[in-house]
Scaffold this motif. Structure first.
Motif, PDB file in Angstrom:
ATOM      1  N   SER A 242      37.110  46.066  47.043  1.00  0.00           N
ATOM      2  CA  SER A 242      37.381  46.614  45.702  1.00  0.00           C
ATOM      3  C   SER A 242      37.723  45.503  44.717  1.00  0.00           C
ATOM      4  O   SER A 242      37.236  45.496  43.583  1.00  0.00           O
ATOM      5  CB  SER A 242      38.542  47.602  45.752  1.00  0.00           C
ATOM      6  OG  SER A 242      38.284  48.598  46.694  1.00  0.00           O
ATOM      7  N   GLU A 243      38.567  44.574  45.182  1.00  0.00           N
ATOM      8  CA  GLU A 243      38.934  43.464  44.295  1.00  0.00           C
ATOM      9  C   GLU A 243      37.721  42.609  43.949  1.00  0.00           C
ATOM     10  O   GLU A 243      37.542  42.195  42.799  1.00  0.00           O
ATOM     11  CB  GLU A 243      40.022  42.598  44.960  1.00  0.00           C
ATOM     12  CG  GLU A 243      41.362  43.301  45.015  1.00  0.00           C
ATOM     13  CD  GLU A 243      42.422  42.498  45.779  1.00  0.00           C
ATOM     14  OE1 GLU A 243      43.614  42.787  45.582  1.00  0.00           O
ATOM     15  OE2 GLU A 243      42.053  41.603  46.567  1.00  0.00           O
ATOM     16  N   GLU A 246      35.466  44.422  41.444  1.00  0.00           N
ATOM     17  CA  GLU A 246      36.030  44.399  40.096  1.00  0.00           C
ATOM     18  C   GLU A 246      35.809  43.029  39.453  1.00  0.00           C
ATOM     19  O   GLU A 246      35.441  42.947  38.273  1.00  0.00           O
ATOM     20  CB  GLU A 246      37.518  44.734  40.132  1.00  0.00           C
ATOM     21  CG  GLU A 246      38.107  44.790  38.725  1.00  0.00           C
ATOM     22  CD  GLU A 246      39.560  45.246  38.715  1.00  0.00           C
ATOM     23  OE1 GLU A 246      40.075  45.653  39.769  1.00  0.00           O
ATOM     24  OE2 GLU A 246      40.176  45.183  37.631  1.00  0.00           O
ATOM     25  N   LYS A 247      36.000  41.969  40.239  1.00  0.00           N
ATOM     26  CA  LYS A 247      35.829  40.621  39.668  1.00  0.00           C
ATOM     27  C   LYS A 247      34.398  40.385  39.198  1.00  0.00           C
ATOM     28  O   LYS A 247      34.180  39.896  38.091  1.00  0.00           O
ATOM     29  CB  LYS A 247      36.211  39.561  40.715  1.00  0.00           C
ATOM     30  CG  LYS A 247      37.713  39.391  40.908  1.00  0.00           C
ATOM     31  CD  LYS A 247      37.949  38.320  41.966  1.00  0.00           C
ATOM     32  CE  LYS A 247      39.412  38.265  42.400  1.00  0.00           C
ATOM     33  NZ  LYS A 247      39.552  37.547  43.684  1.00  0.00           N
TER      34      LYS A 247
END
Ligand code: ZN
Length: 467
Positions: A242-243, A246-247
């Motif tokens: 998820s991180e 998003e990045k």
């Protein structure tokens, strides 16, 4: 607007025989509309296509006037048609390309039956009216007029009606390039993808597609220990994925112009409101560009995507039971590369942005389309398009790079200078549900007529002798 072209007085004189033809005459318009509506009434929904039915119609029309036709098919139900009018050979041919197939329909959603080609309130309604049968009809009609006028040509004019543009390129453009290359090889090509943009009923500018981004892809695969869902772990594959997603999704990848996009942003500023114009101009100022790009990212995704290789996370896969922390999570990214992108270097940049050793990037290597540099905007063919748009619509021409893919990629890869042109459309129409692929696909009757005038001006400027 509806009858304005009947009052114009374009009289076109060519060649040693001083043949005179009025392309915007009521008689020519009526004939064009008859062929156009006949083509819309032939159901060529793809899949399955059945484009041979449309090819048979055109073959009869063209052969009846002594224009030889090649019918070529990988699948007998999905034929392509090629017709040629010979020039004196002093210049290389020009190709007029249109596609006969359409996307599918849900008939229950249509006010007018989708293959009725109903004329109502200045429009023709039906599947394929915008995408792309106006172009097929205008291309065929241009051939008929060139032949009847015995127009002296410096180069051959080739008309190709291809199958399979919407759902699979195999029976259409790939078949043509592989099996009939000598029949379609040309210096320049006019195909779909552009438009003449109207707002509030007024013609504003013509958009010509001179290049396109290259579909690419990648998967992000995050790994972590699996475990019991009652004991959350900071090492969770889903958390890390998820991180990472998003990045990359919020990343502003390095911006780079080519001739087409530089000219696009310069010229679109000239036809925009003062606020928008300032934002477009700011793209060229390193100090102001980031704020301008952020505005486009929020408000104009197409223009933002034209500036760089883009990334859209579109598929997310992870987990199988609520009390199990999965050991792997995957996201599939739609990556659209600038034509000159160095993909291995771009993947390296992505790796730095993600900055997480538990997340692996797996580049897509299958389903690659050929990449090619944008077509030139300083040659005779492009200048002829500018002149024709100015003459027929009184509008400036603006080149653009398509963010999605078109069949022109296969021709550009073979060295053909390709230009995507299009019908006159109201910019307000598509958001109201009347655009290409919509349940109310429609075209202005005037747009059908004017496009033939445009084709005639452009094709004769490019191909006719003494022009
Ligand atoms: Zn199309």
């Amino acid at each position: 607007m509806r009858h304005s072209i009947l009052h114009s007085t374009a009289l076109l004189v060519f060649g040693a025989f001083a043949q005179a033809q009025t392309v915007d005459s009521p008689r020519v318009n009526a004939e064009l509309l008859r062929h156009y509506q006949a083509l819309v009434r032939i159901d060529t929904t793809d899949p399955p296509g059945n484009e041979t039915k449309a090819v048979e119609y055109m073959r009869q029309v063209l052969e009846a006037e002594g224009i030889p036709v090649i019918v070529t098919a990988k699948d007998p139900a999905r034929a392509n048609l090629i017709a040629r009018i010979k020039g004196n050979g002093s210049k290389r041919p020009i190709l007029l390309l249109g596609h006969t197939d359409t996307v599918k329909v849900d008939p229950s959603k249509w006010s007018f039956p989708p293959f009725s080609a109903t004329r109502d309130g200045g429009y023709i309604y039906g599947r394929g009216t915008l995408d792309n049968k106006w172009q097929v009809a205008a291309g065929m009609m241009t051939m008929l007029l060139l032949k009847r006028g015995n127009v002296a040509l410096d180069r051959d004019v080739i008309f190709a009606a291809e199958a399979g543009e919407e759902a699979s390129t195999g029976p259409g453009i790939e078949h043509l390039v592989a099996q009939n290359w000598n029949d379609i090889d040309a210096e320049a090509c006019l195909a779909e993808s552009g438009s003449v943009v109207r707002t509030n009923g007024r013609d504003r500018y013509a958009l010509v597609q001179t290049g396109e981004k290259l579909p690419n892809g990648a998967r992000l695969v995050a790994h972590g220990p699996s475990g019991h869902g009652s004991r959350p772990m900071r090492t969770s594959a889903i958390l890390h994925l998820s991180e990472a997603v998003e990045k990359v999704a919020l990343w502003d990848p390095p911006m780079r112009f080519n001739d087409t996009t530089r000219t696009y942003f310069e010229k679109i500023a000239n036809v925009s409101s003062p606020e928008d114009a300032a934002r477009y101009k700011a793209l060229f100022d390193p100090a102001k560009s980031p704020a301008s790009r952020e505005y486009l990212a929020e408000n104009s995704p197409i223009e933002y995507s034209m500036l760089h290789t883009s990334i859209s996370p579109n598929i997310f896969q992870a987990g199988y039971q609520v009390n199990v922390i999965p050991s792997e999570a995957q996201a599939t990214l739609d990556v659209r590369a600038l034509p000159d992108e160095d993909m291995p270097a771009f993947i390296e940049l992505m790796r730095k942005v993600i900055n997480d050793p538990t997340v692996e990037i797996v580049p897509q290597t299958t389903n690659q389309r050929p990449g090619a540099a944008p077509s030139r905007i300083d040659n005779a063919a492009y200048h002829a398009l500018e002149s024709a748009y100015s003459k027929v619509y009184s509008v400036p021409t603006i080149p653009f790079m398509q963010t999605s893919a078109s069949d022109m990629a296969f021709l550009r890869a073979k060295g053909v200078q390709c230009y995507g042109i299009g019908a006159m459309t109201d910019i307000e129409d598509a958001p109201k549900g009347f655009g290409a692929h919509s349940d109310q696909e429609r075209i202005l009757v005037d747009a059908v007529y004017k496009h033939l005038q445009f084709f005639w001006e452009a094709v004769t400027a490019i191909a006719a002798s003494n022009k």
